[in-house]
Write an enzyme that holds these catalytic residues in place. Structure first.
Site, PDB file in Angstrom:
ATOM      1  CB  CYS A 111      -0.941   0.010   1.190  1.00  0.00           C
ATOM      2  SG  CYS A 111      -2.021  -1.402   1.204  1.00  0.00           S
ATOM      3  CG  HIS A 248      -3.174   3.377   2.578  1.00  0.00           C
ATOM      4  ND1 HIS A 248      -3.769   3.007   1.390  1.00  0.00           N
ATOM      5  CD2 HIS A 248      -3.145   2.264   3.357  1.00  0.00           C
ATOM      6  CE1 HIS A 248      -4.079   1.723   1.458  1.00  0.00           C
ATOM      7  NE2 HIS A 248      -3.717   1.256   2.631  1.00  0.00           N
ATOM      8  CG  ASN A 278      -6.753  -0.774   1.825  1.00  0.00           C
ATOM      9  OD1 ASN A 278      -6.075  -0.422   0.866  1.00  0.00           O
ATOM     10  ND2 ASN A 278      -6.222  -1.243   2.934  1.00  0.00           N
TER      11      ASN A 278
HETATM   12  N1  ACO Z   1     -17.924  -8.509  10.682  1.00  0.00           N
HETATM   13  C1  ACO Z   1     -18.358  -8.757  11.928  1.00  0.00           C
HETATM   14  N2  ACO Z   1     -17.519  -9.044  12.948  1.00  0.00           N
HETATM   15  C2  ACO Z   1     -16.207  -9.096  12.653  1.00  0.00           C
HETATM   16  C3  ACO Z   1     -15.696  -8.862  11.359  1.00  0.00           C
HETATM   17  C4  ACO Z   1     -16.628  -8.568  10.355  1.00  0.00           C
HETATM   18  N3  ACO Z   1     -16.247  -8.317   9.090  1.00  0.00           N
HETATM   19  N4  ACO Z   1     -14.361  -8.969  11.389  1.00  0.00           N
HETATM   20  C5  ACO Z   1     -14.016  -9.270  12.655  1.00  0.00           C
HETATM   21  N5  ACO Z   1     -15.143  -9.347  13.423  1.00  0.00           N
HETATM   22  C6  ACO Z   1     -15.236  -9.631  14.844  1.00  0.00           C
HETATM   23  C7  ACO Z   1     -14.039 -10.377  15.365  1.00  0.00           C
HETATM   24  O1  ACO Z   1     -14.197 -11.759  15.194  1.00  0.00           O
HETATM   25  C8  ACO Z   1     -14.049  -9.962  16.820  1.00  0.00           C
HETATM   26  O2  ACO Z   1     -15.004 -10.761  17.494  1.00  0.00           O
HETATM   27  P1  ACO Z   1     -14.699 -11.305  19.003  1.00  0.00           P
HETATM   28  O3  ACO Z   1     -14.538 -10.058  19.835  1.00  0.00           O
HETATM   29  O4  ACO Z   1     -15.900 -12.120  19.300  1.00  0.00           O
HETATM   30  O5  ACO Z   1     -13.420 -12.073  18.857  1.00  0.00           O
HETATM   31  C9  ACO Z   1     -14.578  -8.535  16.809  1.00  0.00           C
HETATM   32  O6  ACO Z   1     -15.258  -8.392  15.560  1.00  0.00           O
HETATM   33  C10 ACO Z   1     -13.485  -7.507  16.907  1.00  0.00           C
HETATM   34  O7  ACO Z   1     -12.415  -7.863  16.029  1.00  0.00           O
HETATM   35  P2  ACO Z   1     -11.158  -6.951  15.831  1.00  0.00           P
HETATM   36  O8  ACO Z   1     -10.218  -7.647  14.895  1.00  0.00           O
HETATM   37  O9  ACO Z   1     -10.633  -6.515  17.164  1.00  0.00           O
HETATM   38  O10 ACO Z   1     -11.831  -5.691  15.112  1.00  0.00           O
HETATM   39  P3  ACO Z   1     -11.190  -4.295  14.845  1.00  0.00           P
HETATM   40  O11 ACO Z   1     -11.983  -3.259  15.508  1.00  0.00           O
HETATM   41  O12 ACO Z   1      -9.693  -4.312  15.064  1.00  0.00           O
HETATM   42  O13 ACO Z   1     -11.434  -4.141  13.277  1.00  0.00           O
HETATM   43  C11 ACO Z   1     -10.226  -4.283  11.241  1.00  0.00           C
HETATM   44  C12 ACO Z   1     -10.860  -5.056  12.387  1.00  0.00           C
HETATM   45  C13 ACO Z   1     -11.318  -3.509  10.542  1.00  0.00           C
HETATM   46  C14 ACO Z   1      -9.600  -5.287  10.269  1.00  0.00           C
HETATM   47  C15 ACO Z   1      -9.158  -3.319  11.806  1.00  0.00           C
HETATM   48  O14 ACO Z   1      -8.296  -4.004  12.685  1.00  0.00           O
HETATM   49  C16 ACO Z   1      -8.348  -2.652  10.740  1.00  0.00           C
HETATM   50  O15 ACO Z   1      -8.845  -1.887   9.941  1.00  0.00           O
HETATM   51  N6  ACO Z   1      -7.020  -2.906  10.727  1.00  0.00           N
HETATM   52  C17 ACO Z   1      -6.133  -2.349   9.739  1.00  0.00           C
HETATM   53  C18 ACO Z   1      -6.200  -3.185   8.512  1.00  0.00           C
HETATM   54  C19 ACO Z   1      -5.524  -2.540   7.340  1.00  0.00           C
HETATM   55  O16 ACO Z   1      -5.467  -1.349   7.250  1.00  0.00           O
HETATM   56  N7  ACO Z   1      -5.039  -3.380   6.453  1.00  0.00           N
HETATM   57  C20 ACO Z   1      -4.512  -2.959   5.237  1.00  0.00           C
HETATM   58  C21 ACO Z   1      -3.129  -2.483   5.348  1.00  0.00           C
HETATM   59  S1  ACO Z   1      -2.596  -1.872   3.829  1.00  0.00           S
HETATM   60  C22 ACO Z   1      -1.944  -3.117   2.836  1.00  0.00           C
HETATM   61  O17 ACO Z   1      -0.744  -3.284   2.764  1.00  0.00           O
HETATM   62  C23 ACO Z   1      -2.863  -3.974   1.993  1.00  0.00           C
END
Ligand code: ACO
Length: 321
Positions: A111, A248, A278
């Protein structure tokens, strides 16, 4: 001497996919995706390729800069999802747009790839090797996303953005930093083709994108403000003098966290992740093009471009429009 962006372009696949449609694939909800990420929709390829999207974006960037393809001396395509091992996407773009006089190659820093490509173009121009460059970030991540993994498939979209840059005497890019941390490679990864030849066969891994979302989240919120401050210091510009932070587009909460840490009001952080998700290396030039076409970029305006991605990689660029 530096480089100035003289034109921008972008391209999205025709098919728009809503959060509701994603709920038919995995156990999630529109509400969860909007609240946790800010994303409401994305465009997904139904045939468009990294090369075709990049070519469309490049043609528009050249038109916007009022330049012809045969004037282009360097084409760089940043991508982590190319169709081919060879030829590279940049050579496919060269053929498609008729830029016969350019050298062309791809670059992968996930990214942060567009920023790394912009920095590479700057170095070529600064050293006197080339006078201009066409730089695209283009991705069809939908082919490496695991559509059964709700932790990743909700986030990504396909698309491309491009800029045409040229040597300039003053203004343009004022400061640049880029960093990589290979020790954190496992946090976000996708294996390519596994080794298989008449003498060796490795058991195939599932070659989809794997991500530790929380780790990336905290890396971005901690590291990006520092990286931006480092680039601003190089440019001799204060946070308060920056009119727009073109970041980004990974997650709205990450952008909010970065704005808080920098002490800059959120009005200075435009977004388009609501509509496009993204798009990895395409994300920054895509947003830049939208802002440019809406007339929101004025001559003399100070901008910061900054991004992070798999590697881990991150970078920031301070520029005068
Ligand atoms: N729908 C519903 N529930 C979900 C989903 C979903 N799509 N995904 C995860 N959950 C659940 C999990 O299982 C968890 O449940 P639990 O508490 O019972 O275990 C709960 O929601 C919370 O999960 P977290 O992983 O803590 O959720 P978070 O608030 O961190 O959000 C996310 C997850 C959106 C992926 C976030 O961490 C994020 O945006 N991280 C950055 C990712 C990113 O930017 N990646 C790209 C980088 S750039 C590149 O190089 C491609």
């Amino acid at each position: 001497m530096s480089i100035r962006i003289l034109g921008t372009g972008s391209a999205l696949p025709e098919r728009a996919v809503t959060n509701e449609e994603i709920t038919e694939l995995v156990d999630t909800s529109d509400e969860w995706i909007r609240e946790r990420t800010g994303i409401a929709g994305r465009h997904i390829s139904t045939g468009e390729t990294v090369a075709s999207l990049a070519s469309r974006a490049c043609v528009l960037a050249l038109e916007n800069a009022r330049k012809s393809a045969d004037e282009v001396e360097l084409i760089l395509v940043a991508t982590c999802s190319p169709e081919n091992v060879a030829p590279c996407a940049a050579c496919q773009v060269q053929k498609e747009i008729g830029a016969g006089n350019a050298a062309a190659f791809d670059l992968n820093a996930a990214c942060a790839g567009f920023l790394f490509a912009l920095h590479t173009a700057w170095a070529y121009v600064e050293s006197g090797i080339y006078r201009n460059a066409l730089i695209a970030g283009s991705e069809v991540l939908s082919k490496i996303v695991d559509w059964e993994d709700r932790g990743t498939c909700i986030l990504f979209g396909d698309g491309a953005g491009a800029v045409y840059v040229e040597k300039c005497g003053d203004g343009g890019i004022l400061g640049f930093v880029q960093h990589s941390d290979g020790n954190k490679g496992d946090v976000l990864s996708c294996v390519g083709r596994t080794l298989e030849n008449p003498f060796f066969r490795r058991i195939s891994e599932k070659n989809y994108l794997k991500m530790d979302g929380r780790e990336i989240f905290s890396f971005a919120v901690r590291q990006i403000p520092k990286t931006i401050e480092e680039a601003l210091e190089k440019a001799g510009i204060a946070v308060g003098d920056v009119e727009l932070f073109v970041l980004h587009q990974a997650n709205r909460r990450i952008i909010e966290g970065i704005s808080k840490r920098l002490g800059a009001d959120e009005v200075h952080f435009p977004t388009n992740l609501e509509r496009v998700g993204n798009t990895s290396s395409a994300s920054i030039p895509l947003l830049l093009d939208e802002l440019n076409r809406k007339g929101e970029l004025k001559p003399g305006m100070r901008l910061v471009l900054s991004g992070f991605g798999a590697g881990l990689t991150c970078g920031a660029c301070v520029l005068e429009w």
